[in-house]
Design an enzyme around this catalytic site. Structure first.
Site, PDB file in Angstrom:
ATOM      1  N   CYS A   2      43.500  35.263  42.812  1.00  0.00           N
ATOM      2  CA  CYS A   2      44.018  34.325  43.694  1.00  0.00           C
ATOM      3  C   CYS A   2      42.620  34.181  44.569  1.00  0.00           C
ATOM      4  O   CYS A   2      42.112  35.184  44.613  1.00  0.00           O
ATOM      5  CB  CYS A   2      45.055  34.376  44.269  1.00  0.00           C
ATOM      6  SG  CYS A   2      46.462  34.408  43.288  1.00  0.00           S
ATOM      7  N   ARG A  27      36.704  33.811  40.238  1.00  0.00           N
ATOM      8  CA  ARG A  27      37.572  35.072  40.355  1.00  0.00           C
ATOM      9  C   ARG A  27      38.813  34.711  39.161  1.00  0.00           C
ATOM     10  O   ARG A  27      39.231  35.642  38.770  1.00  0.00           O
ATOM     11  CB  ARG A  27      38.155  35.108  41.784  1.00  0.00           C
ATOM     12  CG  ARG A  27      37.432  35.443  42.833  1.00  0.00           C
ATOM     13  CD  ARG A  27      37.908  35.098  44.087  1.00  0.00           C
ATOM     14  NE  ARG A  27      39.074  35.979  44.519  1.00  0.00           N
ATOM     15  CZ  ARG A  27      38.866  36.941  45.265  1.00  0.00           C
ATOM     16  NH1 ARG A  27      37.870  37.345  45.776  1.00  0.00           N
ATOM     17  NH2 ARG A  27      40.118  37.688  45.563  1.00  0.00           N
ATOM     18  N   TRP A  72      46.114  32.374  40.403  1.00  0.00           N
ATOM     19  CA  TRP A  72      46.029  33.037  38.972  1.00  0.00           C
ATOM     20  C   TRP A  72      47.503  33.722  38.875  1.00  0.00           C
ATOM     21  O   TRP A  72      47.984  34.554  39.640  1.00  0.00           O
ATOM     22  CB  TRP A  72      45.248  34.230  39.157  1.00  0.00           C
ATOM     23  CG  TRP A  72      44.829  34.697  37.768  1.00  0.00           C
ATOM     24  CD1 TRP A  72      43.967  34.248  36.749  1.00  0.00           C
ATOM     25  CD2 TRP A  72      45.445  36.088  37.233  1.00  0.00           C
ATOM     26  NE1 TRP A  72      44.028  35.210  35.765  1.00  0.00           N
ATOM     27  CE2 TRP A  72      45.017  36.252  35.992  1.00  0.00           C
ATOM     28  CE3 TRP A  72      46.324  36.936  37.678  1.00  0.00           C
ATOM     29  CZ2 TRP A  72      45.391  37.066  35.255  1.00  0.00           C
ATOM     30  CZ3 TRP A  72      46.730  38.135  36.794  1.00  0.00           C
ATOM     31  CH2 TRP A  72      46.101  38.040  35.679  1.00  0.00           C
ATOM     32  N   ASN A  98      47.646  35.657  48.511  1.00  0.00           N
ATOM     33  CA  ASN A  98      47.033  36.456  47.481  1.00  0.00           C
ATOM     34  C   ASN A  98      47.952  37.831  47.484  1.00  0.00           C
ATOM     35  O   ASN A  98      48.149  38.415  48.256  1.00  0.00           O
ATOM     36  CB  ASN A  98      45.532  37.091  47.760  1.00  0.00           C
ATOM     37  CG  ASN A  98      44.632  35.626  47.441  1.00  0.00           C
ATOM     38  OD1 ASN A  98      45.182  34.750  47.117  1.00  0.00           O
ATOM     39  ND2 ASN A  98      43.493  36.045  47.654  1.00  0.00           N
ATOM     40  N   GLY A  99      48.137  38.543  46.471  1.00  0.00           N
ATOM     41  CA  GLY A  99      48.946  39.883  46.219  1.00  0.00           C
ATOM     42  C   GLY A  99      50.004  39.724  45.686  1.00  0.00           C
ATOM     43  O   GLY A  99      50.507  38.614  44.978  1.00  0.00           O
ATOM     44  N   GLU A 479      31.824  50.286  25.979  1.00  0.00           N
ATOM     45  CA  GLU A 479      31.566  49.082  26.859  1.00  0.00           C
ATOM     46  C   GLU A 479      31.349  47.837  25.856  1.00  0.00           C
ATOM     47  O   GLU A 479      31.585  46.811  26.232  1.00  0.00           O
ATOM     48  CB  GLU A 479      30.498  49.560  27.666  1.00  0.00           C
ATOM     49  CG  GLU A 479      29.887  48.510  28.707  1.00  0.00           C
ATOM     50  CD  GLU A 479      30.847  47.439  29.409  1.00  0.00           C
ATOM     51  OE1 GLU A 479      31.852  47.891  29.514  1.00  0.00           O
ATOM     52  OE2 GLU A 479      30.208  46.476  29.877  1.00  0.00           O
ATOM     53  N   LYS A 483      32.964  44.139  25.946  1.00  0.00           N
ATOM     54  CA  LYS A 483      32.072  43.246  26.193  1.00  0.00           C
ATOM     55  C   LYS A 483      32.418  42.079  25.206  1.00  0.00           C
ATOM     56  O   LYS A 483      32.739  40.882  25.571  1.00  0.00           O
ATOM     57  CB  LYS A 483      30.661  43.548  26.359  1.00  0.00           C
ATOM     58  CG  LYS A 483      30.115  42.536  27.482  1.00  0.00           C
ATOM     59  CD  LYS A 483      29.830  43.280  28.750  1.00  0.00           C
ATOM     60  CE  LYS A 483      31.424  43.357  29.269  1.00  0.00           C
ATOM     61  NZ  LYS A 483      31.452  44.228  30.482  1.00  0.00           N
ATOM     62  N   GLU A 486      36.221  40.698  25.266  1.00  0.00           N
ATOM     63  CA  GLU A 486      36.549  39.794  26.480  1.00  0.00           C
ATOM     64  C   GLU A 486      36.062  38.594  26.456  1.00  0.00           C
ATOM     65  O   GLU A 486      36.400  37.468  26.829  1.00  0.00           O
ATOM     66  CB  GLU A 486      36.381  40.631  27.892  1.00  0.00           C
ATOM     67  CG  GLU A 486      35.080  40.774  28.425  1.00  0.00           C
ATOM     68  CD  GLU A 486      35.084  41.363  29.841  1.00  0.00           C
ATOM     69  OE1 GLU A 486      34.190  42.159  29.842  1.00  0.00           O
ATOM     70  OE2 GLU A 486      35.900  41.136  30.690  1.00  0.00           O
ATOM     71  N   HIS A 502      37.895  60.636  11.079  1.00  0.00           N
ATOM     72  CA  HIS A 502      39.440  61.002  11.574  1.00  0.00           C
ATOM     73  C   HIS A 502      40.300  59.592  11.693  1.00  0.00           C
ATOM     74  O   HIS A 502      41.217  59.859  12.289  1.00  0.00           O
ATOM     75  CB  HIS A 502      39.300  61.639  13.049  1.00  0.00           C
ATOM     76  CG  HIS A 502      38.573  62.947  12.915  1.00  0.00           C
ATOM     77  ND1 HIS A 502      38.949  64.060  12.140  1.00  0.00           N
ATOM     78  CD2 HIS A 502      37.245  63.079  13.248  1.00  0.00           C
ATOM     79  CE1 HIS A 502      37.892  64.885  12.256  1.00  0.00           C
ATOM     80  NE2 HIS A 502      37.131  64.537  12.808  1.00  0.00           N
ATOM     81  N   LYS A 601      38.280  37.721  37.713  1.00  0.00           N
ATOM     82  CA  LYS A 601      37.148  38.713  38.107  1.00  0.00           C
ATOM     83  C   LYS A 601      37.371  39.938  38.802  1.00  0.00           C
ATOM     84  O   LYS A 601      37.184  40.940  38.324  1.00  0.00           O
ATOM     85  CB  LYS A 601      36.266  37.913  38.775  1.00  0.00           C
ATOM     86  CG  LYS A 601      35.013  38.668  39.424  1.00  0.00           C
ATOM     87  CD  LYS A 601      34.185  39.080  38.226  1.00  0.00           C
ATOM     88  CE  LYS A 601      32.843  39.863  38.302  1.00  0.00           C
ATOM     89  NZ  LYS A 601      32.475  40.527  37.471  1.00  0.00           N
TER      90      LYS A 601
HETATM   91  O1  M6R Z   1      35.492  45.205  40.311  1.00  0.00           O
HETATM   92  P1  M6R Z   1      35.805  46.421  39.484  1.00  0.00           P
HETATM   93  O2  M6R Z   1      34.617  47.246  39.017  1.00  0.00           O
HETATM   94  O3  M6R Z   1      36.665  47.502  40.180  1.00  0.00           O
HETATM   95  O4  M6R Z   1      36.357  45.900  38.223  1.00  0.00           O
HETATM   96  C1  M6R Z   1      36.945  47.016  37.213  1.00  0.00           C
HETATM   97  C2  M6R Z   1      37.299  45.976  35.824  1.00  0.00           C
HETATM   98  O5  M6R Z   1      38.455  45.059  36.120  1.00  0.00           O
HETATM   99  C3  M6R Z   1      36.041  45.113  35.243  1.00  0.00           C
HETATM  100  O6  M6R Z   1      35.093  46.176  35.155  1.00  0.00           O
HETATM  101  C4  M6R Z   1      36.521  44.446  34.096  1.00  0.00           C
HETATM  102  O7  M6R Z   1      36.755  45.367  33.264  1.00  0.00           O
HETATM  103  C5  M6R Z   1      35.646  43.748  33.525  1.00  0.00           C
HETATM  104  N1  M6R Z   1      35.996  42.174  33.358  1.00  0.00           N
HETATM  105  C6  M6R Z   1      34.592  43.940  32.451  1.00  0.00           C
HETATM  106  O8  M6R Z   1      33.734  43.036  32.190  1.00  0.00           O
END
Ligand code: M6R
Length: 606
Positions: A2, A27, A72, A98-99, A479, A483, A486, A502, A601
């Site tokens: 949010c 966000r 959100w 928010n929260g 990673e 990527k 997502e 394994h 985000k």
């Molecule tokens: O703001 P942060 O680095 O703490 O966020 C952590 C994760 O939420 C963030 O890296 C998330 O995994 C990304 N969408 C990955 O691309």
């Protein structure tokens, strides 16, 4: 997650609030709304979908006080009824939040017993009713808001307007960010500075339990915990409004990937003094003495920042000889593990607002351990709650998929490893020197974008993908898989190449491609064997190799060659290539690259 924007001043508030909401779109959200206050009357407009959809139904308003929100969904599906602002029954109080209010069920029951009716499924709706409940007793919005806040458990950033006080904007924060931009006879409230940078660089970050009472020419802050007024500190934002624009790029993600060379440069600028052979980290100066006694480091982080932490584990152990553990913040906070005074907790976070990472730091608050941070967003909660830290200086990252932040985090972790090693390892000077040449090598990887695009288009129809790597290549495989999944919604898994036999090998067939990280290292032959095993089972292979490795072209279906670099700096080049691959696959599949479905985000709730 949010986003909140609020404005009070001497010019029309709605355009400023709407523009702020647009700036917060990155966000992630699914509905939006605005409340304006004109002639002592509140008008609320809400819409499901984009801020642009809300604009279409917003009426012109001369209001100079307004609050807005992008939601959100957490409690209740995206709908107009669940969208913010939420109001008291008579419409005299409107709030955005928010929260998460953890005790909303109990509060709802209490209010229902007092005759209040609820329209939405949200936890937020208890707040306007609660303020109304106390207002009826005190006839003061300020005191009603304070009392209501004391009833709330959980996390909140809240903005309130009321027709009972049509010239005042109230705001409060607990574990959810809120910043106030200070203009000439005006104030802009926002969840993060990108929403107000076009108007002012002067900001006040609210602290936990702070409640602000804002009028056109005045701002007063009270801290509910200490029950006393506080003097707000005005800080200057180190941010340009163009930093948060897409420029000539089609998406923020590709813009941010392309910023890798300057990201590395900004992270090392003034910190790597190559001629003197020194690493200078001003952010750690005040804890230099404590750092000498560190005998264990626990890195806490989430998502991409967690994988950057894994690279950091190898770097710090190898260079400084200090044992490192990397833990997912969401798990760490519920574990009971022993801590010695010699342990340092290092939080890694792009946003500095990730709820789980904040909770992990909170957990060790009273343990007497050193709390450090690697944060990108200046002034964020983690930056302010840690004892010391090193900023990433990557500039705002807008795409949900983190790219340049990973590059910056790994660069900073390399600097910290060098700093902690104090020059005591043979790797010190070569690494220092290599970091300086890395921006040019990163640019060389970016120049491969068209070649990677062709490969990405070939594999875009895949349903599954495996990413494998060893040693420094292993966190890069994790990673790379994150990527891809997502942004392209392809099922992707990252594995240590040594684990193939394994279990994962069972999945391999002609429809299950593997992205193999096979850059130069003492373990390269072993990775080549893994590739052979995959080929023997008809699995297609894309290999990421170091220039000069011709043998791999015989094994893999497609090869992407990276410039030679030290093993310790390979993650920086490897990840630019995997980021480009994920980006081009997502574009080929026609998805919203910058705002993948279901994701936000900055994950500010648990
Ligand atoms: O703001 P942060 O680095 O703490 O966020 C952590 C994760 O939420 C963030 O890296 C998330 O995994 C990304 N969408 C990955 O691309």
């Amino acid at each position: 997650m949010c986003g909140i924007v609020g404005f009070i001043g001497e010019r029309p508030a709605t355009p400023i609030v709407m523009q702020g909401l647009q700036a917060l779109e990155y966000r992630g959200y699914d509905s939006a709304g605005v409340s304006t206050v004109t002639d002592g009357r509140i008008t609320t407009t809400r819409q499901v979908g984009q801020v642009a959809d809300l604009s279409k139904i917003l009426e012109d308003s001369s209001a100079m006080l307004a609050i807005g929100h992008t939601r959100w969904a957490t409690h209740g599906a995206p709908s107009i009824t669940n969208a913010h602002p939420h109001s008291s029954a008579d419409g005299s109080i409107a709030i955005v939040h928010n929260g998460i209010i953890e005790n909303h069920e109990q509060l709802r029951t209490k209010l229902q017993q007092a005759g209040y009716e609820f329209k939405s499924e949200t936890d937020t709706e208890v707040i306007p009713h609660l303020i109304d409940y106390y207002f009826k007793q005190t006839k003061s919005i300020e005191s009603a808001f304070h009392t209501a806040l004391r009833d709330l458990r959980g996390a909140y950033a809240i903005a309130v307007v009321s027709s009972h006080e049509p010239d005042t904007l109230y705001a409060a924060r607990l574990s959810s960010p809120l910043v106030i931009g200070v203009g000439d006879n005006e104030y802009i409230l926002a969840s993060d500075p990108t929403a107000l940078i076009q108007h002012t660089k002067k900001v006040i970050y609210l602290n936990d339990f702070d409640v602000a009472r804002i009028t056109t020419g005045d701002l007063a802050v009270t801290n509910l915990e200490s029950d006393s007024p506080t003097i707000p500190e005005v800080e200057l934002l180190d941010l340009e409004s163009e930093d948060a624009q897409k420029g000539h790029y089609e998406h923020f993600m590709i813009k941010e990937i392309n910023e890798a060379p300057q990201t590395i440069q900004s992270a090392i600028r003034g910190r790597v003094l190559a001629n003197e052979g020194i690493v200078k980290l001003g952010g750690l100066d005040n804890v230099v003495a404590q750092l000498r006694y560190i005998d264990r480091i626990v890195i806490v982080a989430c998502g991409t920042s967690f994988y950057a932490g894994l690279v950091g584990e190898y770097l710090i152990e190898e260079l400084a000889g200090i044992p490192v553990e990397v833990q997912q913040a969401s798990e760490f906070k519920y574990r009971s593990e022993p801590f010695s005074r010699g342990t340092a907790i290092l939080a890694v976070s792009q946003s500095g607002e990730t709820a789980d990472t904040i909770a992990a730091l909170d957990k060790v608050k009273d343990y007497g351990v050193l709390r450090l941070g690697i944060v990108n967003a200046p002034g964020s909660t983690i930056a302010r709650m840690t004892d010391a830290g090193v900023y990433c200086h990557a500039g705002p990252e807008q795409a949900v998929a983190s790219t340049k932040a990973f590059i910056a985090q790994v660069t900073v972790l390399a600097l910290i490893a060098l700093h902690l090693s104090n020059g005591s390892t043979k790797d010190y000077k070569p690494l220092l020197k290599e970091l300086v040449s890395l921006p040019d090598k990163a640019a060389a990887v970016l120049a491969l974008s068209d070649q990677i695009k062709v490969i990405a288009e070939k594999y875009a129809p895949a349903r599954d993908f495996l990413f494998i790597g060893r040693h420094y290549g292993y966190p890069c495989a994790l990673e790379g898989a994150l990527k891809l999944k997502e942004v392209s919604y392809i099922h992707a898994e990252g594995y240590a190449a040594g684990e193939m036999k394994h279990g994962p090998l069972a999945m391999i067939d002609e429809n299950f491609p593997t992205f193999a990280i096979a850059t130069d290292s003492p373990l390269l032959e072993k990775t080549m064997s893994n590739i052979q095993e995959i080929r023997a089972r008809s699995g297609p292979v894309i290999a990421l190799a170091t220039e000069g490795n011709e043998a791999i072209a015989q094994l893999a279906d497609d090869v992407i060659y990276l410039p030679p670099t030290l093993e310790q700096t390979q993650p920086l080049l490897i990840s630019i290539a995997t980021q480009l691959f994920a980006y081009h696959v997502a574009v080929a599949r026609g998805f919203n690259v910058d705002r993948p479905r279901n994701l936000a985000k900055s994950v500010t709730v648990e």
